[in-house]
Scaffold this motif. Structure first.
Motif, PDB file in Angstrom:
ATOM      1  N   ARG A   1       1.430   3.545  15.140  1.00 21.40           N
ATOM      2  CA  ARG A   1       1.586   2.233  14.508  1.00 21.40           C
ATOM      3  C   ARG A   1       1.956   2.462  13.045  1.00 21.40           C
ATOM      4  NH1 ARG A   1      -1.368  -1.081  17.971  1.00 21.40           N
ATOM      5  NH2 ARG A   1       0.044  -2.712  17.242  1.00 21.40           N
ATOM      6  N   GLY A   2       2.487   1.432  12.400  1.00 24.11           N
ATOM      7  CA  GLY A   2       2.767   1.606  10.984  1.00 24.11           C
ATOM      8  C   GLY A   2       3.933   0.785  10.496  1.00 24.11           C
TER       9      GLY A   2
ATOM     10  N   VAL B   1       0.837  -1.205   0.000  1.00 23.19           N
ATOM     11  CA  VAL B   1       0.000   0.000   0.000  1.00 23.19           C
ATOM     12  C   VAL B   1       0.865   1.246   0.000  1.00 23.19           C
ATOM     13  CG1 VAL B   1      -1.598   1.338   1.424  1.00 23.19           C
ATOM     14  CG2 VAL B   1      -1.970  -1.108   1.115  1.00 23.19           C
ATOM     15  N   TRP B   2       1.957   1.208   0.780  1.00 18.58           N
ATOM     16  CA  TRP B   2       2.799   2.408   0.926  1.00 18.58           C
ATOM     17  C   TRP B   2       3.628   2.727  -0.310  1.00 18.58           C
ATOM     18  CZ3 TRP B   2       3.321  -2.025   3.917  1.00 18.58           C
ATOM     19  CH2 TRP B   2       4.422  -2.831   3.662  1.00 18.58           C
ATOM     20  N   LYS B   3       3.653   1.826  -1.280  1.00 19.99           N
ATOM     21  CA  LYS B   3       4.378   2.076  -2.527  1.00 19.99           C
ATOM     22  C   LYS B   3       3.488   2.673  -3.617  1.00 19.99           C
ATOM     23  CE  LYS B   3       8.641   0.399  -1.883  1.00 19.99           C
ATOM     24  NZ  LYS B   3       9.873   1.170  -2.128  1.00 19.99           N
ATOM     25  N   LYS B   4       2.189   2.662  -3.411  1.00 21.81           N
ATOM     26  CA  LYS B   4       1.284   3.172  -4.437  1.00 21.81           C
ATOM     27  C   LYS B   4       1.341   4.691  -4.495  1.00 21.81           C
ATOM     28  CE  LYS B   4      -2.081  -0.616  -4.387  1.00 21.81           C
ATOM     29  NZ  LYS B   4      -3.499  -0.983  -4.245  1.00 21.81           N
TER      30      LYS B   4
ATOM     31  N   PHE C   1     -10.909  -1.986  15.111  1.00 21.35           N
ATOM     32  CA  PHE C   1     -12.221  -1.915  14.471  1.00 21.35           C
ATOM     33  C   PHE C   1     -12.490  -0.532  13.886  1.00 21.35           C
ATOM     34  CE2 PHE C   1     -12.792  -5.357  17.617  1.00 21.35           C
ATOM     35  CZ  PHE C   1     -13.196  -6.364  16.751  1.00 21.35           C
ATOM     36  N   ALA C   2     -11.812   0.470  14.426  1.00 14.21           N
ATOM     37  CA  ALA C   2     -12.047   1.853  13.994  1.00 14.21           C
ATOM     38  C   ALA C   2     -10.985   2.302  12.996  1.00 14.21           C
ATOM     39  CB  ALA C   2     -12.048   2.783  15.200  1.00 14.21           C
ATOM     40  N   ASP C   3     -11.345   3.257  12.149  1.00 13.84           N
ATOM     41  CA  ASP C   3     -10.371   3.861  11.243  1.00 13.84           C
ATOM     42  C   ASP C   3      -9.329   4.627  12.056  1.00 13.84           C
ATOM     43  OD1 ASP C   3     -11.719   2.934   9.025  1.00 13.84           O
ATOM     44  OD2 ASP C   3     -12.851   4.787   8.719  1.00 13.84           O
ATOM     45  N   PRO C   4      -8.122   4.782  11.535  1.00 11.65           N
ATOM     46  CA  PRO C   4      -7.127   5.597  12.245  1.00 11.65           C
ATOM     47  C   PRO C   4      -7.577   7.050  12.298  1.00 11.65           C
ATOM     48  CG  PRO C   4      -6.365   5.086  10.032  1.00 11.65           C
ATOM     49  CD  PRO C   4      -7.607   4.272  10.258  1.00 11.65           C
TER      50      PRO C   4
ATOM     51  N   ASN D   1      -7.146   2.947   5.271  1.00  9.48           N
ATOM     52  CA  ASN D   1      -7.888   2.660   6.494  1.00  9.48           C
ATOM     53  C   ASN D   1      -8.081   1.161   6.678  1.00  9.48           C
ATOM     54  OD1 ASN D   1      -8.084   5.371   7.001  1.00  9.48           O
ATOM     55  ND2 ASN D   1     -10.236   5.564   6.463  1.00  9.48           N
ATOM     56  N   GLN D   2      -8.424   0.473   5.599  1.00  8.48           N
ATOM     57  CA  GLN D   2      -8.635  -0.974   5.685  1.00  8.48           C
ATOM     58  C   GLN D   2      -7.323  -1.691   5.972  1.00  8.48           C
ATOM     59  OE1 GLN D   2     -11.819  -2.278   5.595  1.00  8.48           O
ATOM     60  NE2 GLN D   2     -10.723  -4.041   6.419  1.00  8.48           N
ATOM     61  N   PHE D   3      -6.249  -1.210   5.366  1.00  2.00           N
ATOM     62  CA  PHE D   3      -4.928  -1.784   5.637  1.00  2.00           C
ATOM     63  C   PHE D   3      -4.601  -1.669   7.126  1.00  2.00           C
ATOM     64  CE2 PHE D   3      -0.391  -0.988   6.344  1.00  2.00           C
ATOM     65  CZ  PHE D   3       0.160  -2.147   5.823  1.00  2.00           C
ATOM     66  N   TYR D   4      -4.866  -0.494   7.688  1.00  2.00           N
ATOM     67  CA  TYR D   4      -4.593  -0.287   9.109  1.00  2.00           C
ATOM     68  C   TYR D   4      -5.413  -1.247   9.963  1.00  2.00           C
ATOM     69  CZ  TYR D   4      -5.280   1.649  13.756  1.00  2.00           C
ATOM     70  OH  TYR D   4      -5.394   1.781  15.113  1.00  2.00           O
TER      71      TYR D   4
END
Length: 630
Positions: A331-332, A242-245, A266-269, A256-259
């Motif tokens: 996180r990340g 994802v981070w290369k796109k 369960f929640a978005d960042p 958000n889904q990746f996270y």
């Protein structure tokens, strides 16, 4: 054919490779897939300029095939392959890396950058012996018509024979060890386990990693119902991180889904930070700040750190060196080819690149938080509610070394504004002539604002910061001052809230009532009793002498065991000489000192309760109150 011995010093070295370098057995599949990726990279690179390589370069895939009956696990690539000499050199010599040699033989800098070779040490292949007791390598080089088979059962050596193979590439077949009481090696033949290992460690290998999976299909109904089982190769890995796109291709919903998928939320960042850095150290990073603290955030079980990848291969799940403690909530992932890894690729060497990335990420996180504070106050306050206390701990940690970086991110509840404000906002609203930044500590903002000591602050038209976290007073002590204004508790004798005339009156009253004050001090066995310079309408308040404040005493008392039970403030009872209660006490002292002592104990109990401290003997306190009605 007679076995050949490894060219390394002894069997002991191979034993060291298998049993000591790698702490986690499951890492073997990551190593073999990385080697297969390197072989594919080499052939792809060579095909750009080499006609022979171009003809041989077809679909570059990496296939994983388990066979439970035969207890074998096979890893197949369609990469560059090896000649007999390369087999001798690369697999017959431990710590000889063909990938590293391939890179070193490139002469142009741009060619070195064109291939993301992962292997450096030449030991990854041998990690397969952690889970297998025999390995067969069938390989055919792109520049040879003959294939060769290398076979070894470990430290006893290996054999190399000619073999048949139609296509270029390498097939590694491992015979998995038998299960023991301590180790269940059969799990490495399980589709579920292999799928997990591919997704965990090799999800972002640039070539399709395909796993042979069982497909169950049911046809018919009732008595005619039948189930057919077939085996199919299924691509498991995502391939493109994802981070290369590019920003144009990457949607917020995708990050958000990746996270949520990767970090089990369960929640978005709340805040997402993307970094693509080039320079002395090049790296990509995708960072997330959660909306709420994880359930274990304030426990010793919580693991801080960022996931570290090298060219899409997971190296560490929690790389603590890449994130400062005050941003431990972040996180990340970080992906770079510029870090020096140890021989097992399971941890970092201490080098300058690690420090460079950590320092840059620290600045980037601070910048994003500052931008959110200035442009999206609502989001920042949600962040601060969850993690503001972590920033405060960051201010006091390491003797305040990070205070200049973090202080502009701090917020405190304003008595005047009745909302969270920054230190900068407090100073901008402070009237000219105000000497201090006033604050008071307590359980809640409401209780703090009700303290009798706040009346003079209001009367002056000053604002006051309400400190409700245990660490807050330590933060004030570390920050010390802003420009020519210092941080000052409203309990301090240096609060400068009285006019010169009122100060003179307080000094005269103290001299006039010095015997009564000595009587109060001896009755209560406290550090001192004084005429207050802070009270307006209330009869008493409690303060402290010395460096330990009442709130510090409360903090240390809250620590488990006996860690802080011995830390006590030097208590001072302050009395309002203009209050009717003081007049009554003064009269009782002159006519009935036993009654005066009772009144002193009652007033001291009131001061304790107002300060949020317990009355040591509630029963005696209640009896003293009742006796005053007789």
């Amino acid at each position: 054919m007679a076995k050949k011995q490894f060219k390394a010093e002894s069997k002991r070295l191979l034993d060291l490779m298998i049993h000591s370098i790698y702490t986690n057995k499951e890492i073997f599949l990551r190593e073999l897939i990385s080697n297969a990726s390197d072989a594919s990279d080499k052939l792809h690179f060579l095909s750009l300029t080499n006609e022979v390589a171009r003809r041989q370069c077809g679909e570059l895939t990496i296939d994983i095939v388990p066979n439970k009956e035969a207890r074998t696990l096979t890893v197949t690539d369609r990469g560059v392959g090896m000649t007999r000499e390369e087999l001798e050199t690369n697999l017959g010599t431990i710590c000889k890396s063909g990938s590293l040699q391939f890179k070193e033989e490139m002469t142009k800098e741009e060619e070195k950058e064109a291939v993301n070779i992962i292997g450096q040490f030449g030991v990854g292949f041998y990690s397969a012996f952690m889970v297998s007791d025999r390995i067969s390598v069938l390989t055919k080089s792109y520049q040879s018509d003959t294939a060769y088979r290398w076979v070894s059962d470990g430290a006893d050596g290996y054999t190399i024979t000619e073999a048949e193979k139609a296509d270029v590439g390498t097939v590694i077949e491992m015979h998995i060890k038998d299960d023991t009481d301590d180790e269940k090696y059969s799990e490495y033949l399980s589709e579920y386990t292999l799928r997990r290992l591919i997704k965990t460690y090799s999800d972002y290998i640039r070539y399709p990693v395909r796993l042979m999976c069982e497909k169950h299909e049911t046809t018919g109904e009732g008595e005619n119902k039948t189930e057919t089982v077939t085996n199919e190769l299924e691509t498991i890995n995502t391939m493109e991180p994802v981070w290369k796109k590019s920003k144009a291709r990457l949607k917020k919903e995708e990050t958000n889904q990746f996270y949520k998928d990767q970090f089990h939320d369960f929640a978005d960042p709340l805040i997402t930070v993307r970094v693509a850095a080039e320079g002395v150290v090049s790296y990509d990073a995708l960072l997330f700040i959660p909306e709420k603290a994880p359930y274990d955030y304030f426990t010793k079980e919580y693991q801080k750190g960022l996931r570290l990848y090298t060219n899409g291969v997971l190296i560490m799940d929690h790389c603590t060196d890449l994130i400062n403690e005050h941003y431990r909530f972040v996180r990340g992932v970080v992906d770079t080819a510029d870090l020096s890894l140890n021989i097992s690729r399971e941890m970092l060497q201490k080098d300058q690149a690690v420090s460079v990335i950590a320092k840059n990420l620290d600045k980037k996180i601070h910048s994003e938080l500052k931008k959110t504070l200035e442009k999206d106050r609502e989001t920042y306050e949600r962040f601060y509610k969850a993690f503001g206390i972590q920033l405060k701990y960051g201010v006091v940690a390491d003797y305040g070394i990070h205070k200049e970086e973090l202080k502009d991110l701090l917020m405190f509840y304003s008595m005047k504004e009745q909302k969270l404000i920054t230190i900068k906002e407090y100073l901008e609203a402070a009237p000219e002539g105000q000497k201090h930044i006033y604050y008071a500590c307590g359980e809640t903002a409401a209780k703090i604002c009700a303290l009798p000591q706040t009346e003079l602050v209001r009367k002056k038209g000053y604002d006051m910061l309400c400190l409700t976290d245990e660490v807050d007073e330590f933060v004030m002590n570390i920050l010390m001052k802003e420009g020519d204004r210092d941080y000052c508790s409203i309990n301090s004798d240096h609060a400068d809230l009285l006019d010169e005339e009122d100060t003179k009156k307080a000094e005269e009253s103290a001299e006039e009532n010095k015997d009564l004050l000595s009587f109060i001090k001896e009755t209560l066995s406290i550090s001192d009793a004084v005429i207050s310079r802070k009270l307006v309408s209330q009869p008493v308040c409690l303060s402290a002498k010395g460096s330990v404040t009442l709130d510090m005493e409360k903090y240390f008392a809250s620590l488990p065991g006996e860690q802080g039970g011995g830390v006590k403030a030097e208590r001072v009872l302050e009395l309002n000489a203009s209050h009717a209660a003081f007049a009554a006490l003064k009269k009782a002292y002159e006519t009935d000192q036993e009654r005066a002592a009772t009144m002193v104990r009652v007033l001291y109990g009131q001061a304790l309760l107002i300060a949020g401290l317990p009355v040591e003997d509630p029963t005696s306190y209640a009896q003293d109150v009742c006796s005053l009605f007789e």
